[in-house]
Design an enzyme around this catalytic site. Structure first.
Site, PDB file in Angstrom:
ATOM      1  N   SER A  67     -25.113   9.633  21.636  1.00  0.00           N
ATOM      2  CA  SER A  67     -23.606   9.548  21.798  1.00  0.00           C
ATOM      3  C   SER A  67     -23.085  10.202  22.962  1.00  0.00           C
ATOM      4  O   SER A  67     -23.369  11.372  22.969  1.00  0.00           O
ATOM      5  CB  SER A  67     -23.130   9.946  20.482  1.00  0.00           C
ATOM      6  N   ASP A 174     -11.536  -0.625   5.915  1.00  0.00           N
ATOM      7  CA  ASP A 174     -11.684  -0.380   7.419  1.00  0.00           C
ATOM      8  C   ASP A 174     -12.555  -1.375   8.015  1.00  0.00           C
ATOM      9  O   ASP A 174     -12.553  -1.707   9.016  1.00  0.00           O
ATOM     10  CB  ASP A 174     -12.059   1.063   7.549  1.00  0.00           C
TER      11      ASP A 174
HETATM   12  C1  GLA Z   1      -9.944   5.238   3.872  1.00  0.00           C
HETATM   13  C2  GLA Z   1     -10.838   4.278   3.261  1.00  0.00           C
HETATM   14  C3  GLA Z   1     -10.186   2.809   2.929  1.00  0.00           C
HETATM   15  C4  GLA Z   1      -8.865   3.042   2.183  1.00  0.00           C
HETATM   16  C5  GLA Z   1      -7.863   4.007   3.012  1.00  0.00           C
HETATM   17  C6  GLA Z   1      -6.877   4.260   2.149  1.00  0.00           C
HETATM   18  O1  GLA Z   1      -9.407   4.790   5.098  1.00  0.00           O
HETATM   19  O2  GLA Z   1     -12.088   4.120   4.219  1.00  0.00           O
HETATM   20  O3  GLA Z   1     -11.267   2.170   2.258  1.00  0.00           O
HETATM   21  O4  GLA Z   1      -9.270   3.108   0.990  1.00  0.00           O
HETATM   22  O5  GLA Z   1      -8.557   5.336   3.135  1.00  0.00           O
HETATM   23  O6  GLA Z   1      -5.971   3.321   2.084  1.00  0.00           O
END
Ligand code: GLA
Length: 387
Positions: A67, A174
């Site tokens: 990285s 995400d």
């Molecule tokens: C993190 C987690 C997500 C979600 C958010 C809160 O980013 O990875 O899955 O739960 O927190 O909304």
């Protein structure tokens, strides 16, 4: 970035063969926080910042990683026979976890690979650098090894690897935002059944500004898993009386009717957040579609207040950034984004107010916390791609 990652690859792995380059984005969530593991709605978008990789297939079963962002870790070498999480593996637990998760689904790699990554998402900022690395790896495996998976599968495999290889019990938001991103659009996702809709983000005369608390957070170390567990316990209690699959199935009115079943006041507050935040997300998308950005901004603020007062995942750093932002004329909305406990806020700020916003919030943050916040004006980008 493409040239930089190829140059790094050629330097670190001069014996590397046919090199290909890829990108996967980070994400920011506009509203709908801590709803994705409760079967509720989220409204994230992919960013134009993310993680780049230069990769080459090997003829043996070795895996070599490097990285550019963590030069001190040097080259980390392992093999397809050593797919077990470990502290020494450091950041490579993310790509290795994805390889492991593909194998769990019957997609075994016939050879290893060399991979160099270089990212421009600030590390630990809550803009999903790890999800972008997982989606990037999934996209690369599909491209290099010809696995038959959709972008949505790549998101699910990434989440599976994060849950089962890296020990964070995160929801799907995400990875989904990174894998399914679309330029200038946010994704209105119902995590109960993964149905989704793109919503154009037309910010006439305004920008999305991210403010980083520069307080490092790590979800596995934080109370993220504990919050999730509390919501699951609340759900189990409510399910004895109401026919629901997730807290996201309840309207605020239904919650009020049944909330007395949750006799632990803390649990009741956590469940309340999940239910009301889901409704706010639905209402926010409605407001956006109707062109009512002011209403969207009000709901962003209400979201932060609920994350601060009921869900208890903000802390002085995020509260200072959001509360200072609310005072600035021209700020349409501002709230914490992501898991919380540090990381970033997201604000929608009128063009003419951006400079004053960055200056004033920055000064007041420094005064209160004793160190600086960092600000970025961001753009909404597309999903993963070969570059
Ligand atoms: C993190 C987690 C997500 C979600 C958010 C809160 O980013 O990875 O899955 O739960 O927190 O909304």
């Amino acid at each position: 970035m493409k040239k930089a990652v190829i140059d790094a690859f050629n330097k670190v792995f001069p014996d590397g063969g046919d090199v290909k380059t890829y990108f996967a984005p980070g994400r920011v969530n506009l509203i709908g926080e801590h709803t994705d593991y409760n079967g509720g709605h989220v409204f994230p978008c992919a960013l134009t910042i993310g993680t780049y990789a230069a990769v080459s297939k090997r003829s043996d079963n070795k895996l070599r990683f490097y990285s550019v962002n963590i030069e001190s870790a040097g080259v980390i070498e392992t093999s397809l026979d050593e797919l077990k999480p470990s502290d020494e593996a450091g950041w490579t637990n993310y790509p290795k976890g994805v390889v492991w998760a593909f194998e769990k689904r019957g997609m075994k790699l016939d050879t290893g690979f060399d991979m160099v990554i270089d990212g421009n998402i600030p590390n630990g900022s809550g803009l999903s650098s790890s999800a972008s690395l997982e989606v990037l790896t999934g996209f690369i495996l599909r491209d290099l090894y010809g696995f038959d998976v959709s972008n949505q599968d790549i998101a699910l495999i990434g989440q599976y690897s994060e849950n089962n290889y890296n020990g964070c019990n995160c929801g799907i938001m995400d990875q989904f935002a990174s894998a399914m991103g679309k330029e200038n659009n946010a994704i209105f996702l119902d995590t109960a059944d993964l149905s989704y809709e793109y919503a154009p983000i037309v910010l006439k005369g305004a920008k999305i500004v991210i403010a980083n608390t520069n307080k490092k957070h790590k979800l596995t170390d934080s109370q993220y898993n504990a919050r999730r567990k509390m919501c699951e316990d609340a759900l189990a209690i409510l399910q004895k009386s109401v026919d629901i699959k997730g807290l996201g199935d309840l309207t605020p009115e239904e919650f009020e009717e049944h909330k007395a079943l949750l006799t632990d006041p803390d649990m009741q507050k956590k469940a309340k957040h999940a239910v009301y935040e889901n409704q706010r997300t639905i209402d926010a998308v409605k407001a956006l579609k109707a062109g009512d950005l002011d209403e969207f901004g009000k709901l962003m603020r209400a979201s932060h207040e609920s994350l601060r007062d009921d869900y208890d995942v903000t802390g002085i750093e995020l509260d200072t950034l959001a509360e200072e932002a609310w005072k600035i004329p021209g700020v349409i909305g501002s709230r914490m984004t992501g898991g919380g406990f540090g990381g970033c806020t997201v604000s929608i700020v009128k063009d003419e107010a951006v400079d004053n916003f960055i200056k004033t919030v920055g000064e007041n943050y420094l005064k209160k916390l004793g160190y600086e916040a960092t600000f970025y004006i961001v753009e909404i980008g597309g999903g993963p791609c070969a570059i």
